[in-house]
Design an enzyme around this catalytic site. Sequence first.
Site, PDB file in Angstrom:
ATOM      1  N   LYS A 127       0.880  -1.168   0.000  1.00  0.00           N
ATOM      2  CA  LYS A 127       0.000   0.000   0.000  1.00  0.00           C
ATOM      3  C   LYS A 127       0.922   1.224   0.000  1.00  0.00           C
ATOM      4  O   LYS A 127       1.587   1.523   0.977  1.00  0.00           O
ATOM      5  CB  LYS A 127      -0.896  -0.024   1.240  1.00  0.00           C
ATOM      6  CG  LYS A 127      -1.533   1.297   1.638  1.00  0.00           C
ATOM      7  CD  LYS A 127      -2.442   1.891   0.584  1.00  0.00           C
ATOM      8  CE  LYS A 127      -3.141   3.142   1.117  1.00  0.00           C
ATOM      9  NZ  LYS A 127      -2.198   4.245   1.427  1.00  0.00           N
ATOM     10  N   GLU A 156       5.999  -0.945  13.789  1.00  0.00           N
ATOM     11  CA  GLU A 156       7.013  -0.160  14.486  1.00  0.00           C
ATOM     12  C   GLU A 156       6.426   1.230  14.642  1.00  0.00           C
ATOM     13  O   GLU A 156       6.178   1.913  13.650  1.00  0.00           O
ATOM     14  CB  GLU A 156       8.322  -0.159  13.682  1.00  0.00           C
ATOM     15  CG  GLU A 156       9.474   0.472  14.405  1.00  0.00           C
ATOM     16  CD  GLU A 156       9.626   1.930  14.037  1.00  0.00           C
ATOM     17  OE1 GLU A 156       9.138   2.773  14.813  1.00  0.00           O
ATOM     18  OE2 GLU A 156      10.210   2.225  12.992  1.00  0.00           O
ATOM     19  N   GLY A 198      -1.965   4.791  14.037  1.00  0.00           N
ATOM     20  CA  GLY A 198      -2.095   4.006  12.816  1.00  0.00           C
ATOM     21  C   GLY A 198      -1.747   2.550  13.027  1.00  0.00           C
ATOM     22  O   GLY A 198      -2.444   1.647  12.537  1.00  0.00           O
ATOM     23  N   GLY A 199      -0.672   2.289  13.756  1.00  0.00           N
ATOM     24  CA  GLY A 199      -0.264   0.915  13.998  1.00  0.00           C
ATOM     25  C   GLY A 199      -1.289   0.130  14.781  1.00  0.00           C
ATOM     26  O   GLY A 199      -1.613  -1.021  14.450  1.00  0.00           O
ATOM     27  N   GLU A 238       5.185  10.843  22.630  1.00  0.00           N
ATOM     28  CA  GLU A 238       6.069  11.255  21.543  1.00  0.00           C
ATOM     29  C   GLU A 238       5.537  12.502  20.836  1.00  0.00           C
ATOM     30  O   GLU A 238       4.356  12.605  20.543  1.00  0.00           O
ATOM     31  CB  GLU A 238       6.215  10.122  20.522  1.00  0.00           C
ATOM     32  CG  GLU A 238       7.138  10.476  19.363  1.00  0.00           C
ATOM     33  CD  GLU A 238       7.178   9.411  18.284  1.00  0.00           C
ATOM     34  OE1 GLU A 238       8.134   9.416  17.501  1.00  0.00           O
ATOM     35  OE2 GLU A 238       6.248   8.580  18.225  1.00  0.00           O
ATOM     36  N   GLY A 247       5.098   3.666  11.419  1.00  0.00           N
ATOM     37  CA  GLY A 247       4.374   4.926  11.492  1.00  0.00           C
ATOM     38  C   GLY A 247       3.942   5.242  12.906  1.00  0.00           C
ATOM     39  O   GLY A 247       4.610   4.877  13.880  1.00  0.00           O
ATOM     40  N   SER A 248       2.797   5.885  13.018  1.00  0.00           N
ATOM     41  CA  SER A 248       2.320   6.369  14.306  1.00  0.00           C
ATOM     42  C   SER A 248       1.720   5.252  15.158  1.00  0.00           C
ATOM     43  O   SER A 248       1.321   4.201  14.648  1.00  0.00           O
ATOM     44  CB  SER A 248       1.262   7.456  14.095  1.00  0.00           C
ATOM     45  OG  SER A 248       0.080   6.885  13.553  1.00  0.00           O
ATOM     46  N   CYS A 292      12.107   7.918  13.852  1.00  0.00           N
ATOM     47  CA  CYS A 292      11.496   7.211  14.971  1.00  0.00           C
ATOM     48  C   CYS A 292      12.478   7.073  16.122  1.00  0.00           C
ATOM     49  O   CYS A 292      12.089   6.728  17.241  1.00  0.00           O
ATOM     50  CB  CYS A 292      10.983   5.848  14.536  1.00  0.00           C
ATOM     51  SG  CYS A 292      12.181   4.882  13.605  1.00  0.00           S
TER      52      CYS A 292
END
Length: 527
Positions: A183, A264, A244-245, A394, A240-241, A301
């Site tokens: 994607k 991650e 989202g994860g 974060e 990503g965030s 990250c």
Amino acid sequence: MIKVQNIVGCKHISLAGDSFKAVDPSTGKHLEGDFEVANEQLVEQALQAAQQAYSIYKNISNTKKAAFLRTIAGEITALGDTLVSRAVSESGLPTARLLGEMGRTAGQLRMFADLVEEGSWVEAVIDTALPERTPLPKPDIRRMYKAIGPVVVFGASNFPLAFSVAGGDTASALASGCPVVVKAHPAHPGTSALVGEAISKAAVKAGMPEGVFSLLHDSGYAVGTALVKHPLTKAVAFTGSYKGGMALVDMARDRKEPIPVFAEMGSINPVVLLPKTLNKQPETLAAKYAASITLGAGQFCTNPGLILAVKSDALNVFIDSLKKAIEVVPSATMLTPGIWQNYQNLSRGVVGEAGLDIIAQSGNVNQELCNQSVATVATVKASDFINNHKLREEIFGPWSLLVIADDVHELEAVVGTLEGQLTTTVMAEREELPAYAGLLDKLADISGRVILNGVPTGVEVCAAMQHGGPFPAASDSRFTSVGTGAIYRFVRPVAWQDWDDSLLPAELQDSNPLGIWRQVNNEWTKA
């Protein structure tokens, strides 16, 4: 000319539906190309093609898989300035950074090619039969890792090449024997399209089954959701965030057949400054960390978002030096308008929190460009930090918080409040480390990687690297998304019991035709 169509089974497929354009984050202007939005029908086609390819690709020889990976690396490298210039336009990242990232992308593909070609990564284990054993005979049992099936990879925003279409997730999945459906990240569809075409060309040149690779575009969430929920998908990789994860983790858990999501999700990467090294080199440490905090507009990250130290005169010198270094750092373009806005909201949102004091911000902001970062450093007392969970969240960007403890015990108490991290760092003179054994042990408990006298920004691609960590840094702390160990996310162990030698996979046959390292009756051997 960049092709705007989706790629299904290594072929471009045209659609007559919606499309979207990429945006140059530094100017806010649209870039060339109307990228076609995929639909559920295309998701179905891509995963059906991947499943068909899986039955062939998982059994293709190590030599041919390795040649495929090396061909991908060659095709990407051949794109040269065309790829780099498009990635610069879509990400706002500098040319030098993306040249390095292109080299890393090709390098990790070749690294996995070497791993697959050598073959010992399957960890073959053989326990031969003992038919005369009493009271029961022992059967012949042989085990190794096998590919699990089609893998869905989500491109990352902050690494348009190394964590995207042909990044470490795709490279490790293909190396394991799994077809991949990517994607594409909507922030860099042109970059994704160029790399996707390179993989498709490589697949044809290397004689791979068509469905080994697909690339789907979407400016929203519908395609990603459909990919994760599709019953043929066997694993998901995401960088990503946290939000989202975890959305992907929840989707995968709610399926009729739950599947693993290797997400991650970032961390604040605490850095501990111990007294002796702080006394010895406060100005040097400040310069080193000002550079690390602001590298790439802080969009790593592994950005050092938290610095911990015990109050002292040397710490005051460090703070003054850090302040001066941050104030002269020029602004930089952030990856997307959304990331910039989120940074604005979060960094401003902590202003006014109890005890927090902003001590430095970038004074050189380019007013002619859009989405410019303002590097910010703040301080807070350890007691206020311990009592405020919001300060442990974060802030993705060039932000760092310095927590000042009254003594070592309070420093340890701060570490005790922290959740899982990708990295923790200790800046110390080696002779002072034994006195902090308890603190170091706590850091290892919450970290994927513990660094001594370095900076967390920068992840070496090698066999020993661990890029992951306890939750919420990653959804599964047992695995890494960087280095050769990343391949184990996409395999499962299979054991064969009492099979004729000729019917076993080559890796498990008595003669060891592939010449790999194996554990035979508890001894590692190539015999």
